[in-house]
Design a protein around this motif. Sequence first.
Motif, PDB file in Angstrom:
ATOM      1  N   ARG A  94      38.536  81.071  48.380  1.00 59.24           N
ATOM      2  CA  ARG A  94      38.689  80.679  46.979  1.00 59.24           C
ATOM      3  C   ARG A  94      39.209  81.861  46.168  1.00 59.24           C
ATOM      4  O   ARG A  94      38.827  83.007  46.389  1.00 59.24           O
ATOM      5  N   VAL A  95      40.093  81.573  45.216  1.00 58.27           N
ATOM      6  CA  VAL A  95      40.623  82.579  44.303  1.00 58.27           C
ATOM      7  C   VAL A  95      40.565  82.004  42.888  1.00 58.27           C
ATOM      8  O   VAL A  95      40.976  80.861  42.661  1.00 58.27           O
ATOM      9  N   ALA A  96      40.025  82.776  41.955  1.00 59.96           N
ATOM     10  CA  ALA A  96      39.900  82.349  40.552  1.00 59.96           C
ATOM     11  C   ALA A  96      39.159  81.022  40.441  1.00 59.96           C
ATOM     12  O   ALA A  96      39.519  80.156  39.643  1.00 59.96           O
ATOM     13  N   LYS A 111      39.777  76.546  45.363  1.00 58.10           N
ATOM     14  CA  LYS A 111      40.119  76.640  46.780  1.00 58.10           C
ATOM     15  C   LYS A 111      41.610  76.926  46.904  1.00 58.10           C
ATOM     16  O   LYS A 111      42.434  76.241  46.291  1.00 58.10           O
ATOM     17  N   ARG A 112      41.950  77.944  47.694  1.00 57.39           N
ATOM     18  CA  ARG A 112      43.340  78.387  47.760  1.00 57.39           C
ATOM     19  C   ARG A 112      44.056  77.964  49.040  1.00 57.39           C
ATOM     20  O   ARG A 112      45.219  78.289  49.230  1.00 57.39           O
ATOM     21  N   THR A 113      43.393  77.270  49.934  1.00 50.21           N
ATOM     22  CA  THR A 113      44.016  76.961  51.210  1.00 50.21           C
ATOM     23  C   THR A 113      43.662  75.556  51.674  1.00 50.21           C
ATOM     24  O   THR A 113      42.598  75.028  51.345  1.00 50.21           O
ATOM     25  N   GLU A 155      41.297  86.702  54.356  1.00 50.67           N
ATOM     26  CA  GLU A 155      41.661  86.407  52.972  1.00 50.67           C
ATOM     27  C   GLU A 155      40.646  85.446  52.357  1.00 50.67           C
ATOM     28  O   GLU A 155      40.127  84.564  53.043  1.00 50.67           O
ATOM     29  N   PRO A 156      40.358  85.585  51.044  1.00 53.04           N
ATOM     30  CA  PRO A 156      39.364  84.715  50.402  1.00 53.04           C
ATOM     31  C   PRO A 156      39.760  83.244  50.478  1.00 53.04           C
ATOM     32  O   PRO A 156      40.934  82.895  50.294  1.00 53.04           O
ATOM     33  N   ALA A 183      31.123  86.932  49.943  1.00 49.44           N
ATOM     34  CA  ALA A 183      32.532  86.595  50.151  1.00 49.44           C
ATOM     35  C   ALA A 183      32.680  85.652  51.339  1.00 49.44           C
ATOM     36  O   ALA A 183      31.924  85.719  52.307  1.00 49.44           O
ATOM     37  N   THR A 191      31.280  77.516  45.261  1.00 55.83           N
ATOM     38  CA  THR A 191      31.452  78.957  45.048  1.00 55.83           C
ATOM     39  C   THR A 191      30.120  79.668  45.243  1.00 55.83           C
ATOM     40  O   THR A 191      29.114  79.267  44.650  1.00 55.83           O
TER      41      THR A 191
END
Length: 333
Positions: free
Chosen positions: A90-92, A95-97, A87-88, A81, A76
């Motif tokens: 990482r979210v919260a 890793k989101r993807t 789209e990010p 960004a 992080t």
Amino acid sequence: MTPPLLALQGVTKRFPVPAPLLARLGAALGRPVPDRAVHAVEAVDLAVARGEALGLVGESGCGKSTLGRIAAGIATPTRGAVLLDGEPVRVAGRKRTTRVQMVFQDPYASLDPRMRVGETLAEGPLAHGLTRASEARATIADWLTRVGLDPAAADRFPHQFSGGQRQRVAIARALAMRPDLLVCDEPVASLDVSIQAQIVNLFLDLRRELGLTMVFISHDLGVVRHLCDRIAIMYLGRIVEIGPAAEIATAARHPYTRALLASVPRLVTEEGDAPVLEPIRGELPSPLDRPEGCPYRTRCPLAVPRCRTEPPRLRALGPVEVACHRAEEVEGL
């Protein structure tokens, strides 16, 4: 213009020094030591187009591996960004993807020694619903074949392979997740020269076949020039020069890039002249105590008083962008 697949916007990464270490250092020096942080990456803006291969080059400790981990969503950033198709990544804090995958330098350390290769390759696709259990064996065999291994290798453990074969397994594991972006962190640095060439050629073949977008991290300008469309040069956490690979390799504008090129060993010429090897002068400053102004000024033969007080920003100079107050003079050398 088509938006980039990967965009890094003002990415900064700092690692605070733990308090116990500061206390021990203070005891050794006989005085308190103020809070410090390692400045690994500083305000990096970078864009990678879909289908492009970008090389990231610099000395050990310049922050290129940290930047690669941030791009892959593993680390992080302290600030800034990281966007994939806007789209990010990482979210919260997570890793989101799965669309970004990473190939690490040491394949033996990155593979679980207790798992057979087939289990390693199937674990991610099964967990994320990219393949069904009934199809897993065939999928694994296909990816092993694509990276030049026998499908029977699925029943073996990592210690039963050579270094080059293990790296092929690591590449197959990353590709089995069907990524849009592959981040490769020094993937050939620990291999013999002949095996390095095989792995680089494998990346070239896979890129053509799959249309991969790549960020290829290396200290070897020769490898990066052969594989990549553009090259970004990092020094002490910053991008100091970026442009087409052929342009960077033959007509670099930044003194540090010139020094990197001059430090690459070359063979004896046909006339029998001794190879010219010019090590980079001075030592890399500590990321705990970065120089004011231009970070390269403590080693630069062209440094002037302005370099001490004013950090240079990336600016366009012909086909490249360069962060140097005297880049026009370097161009004419």
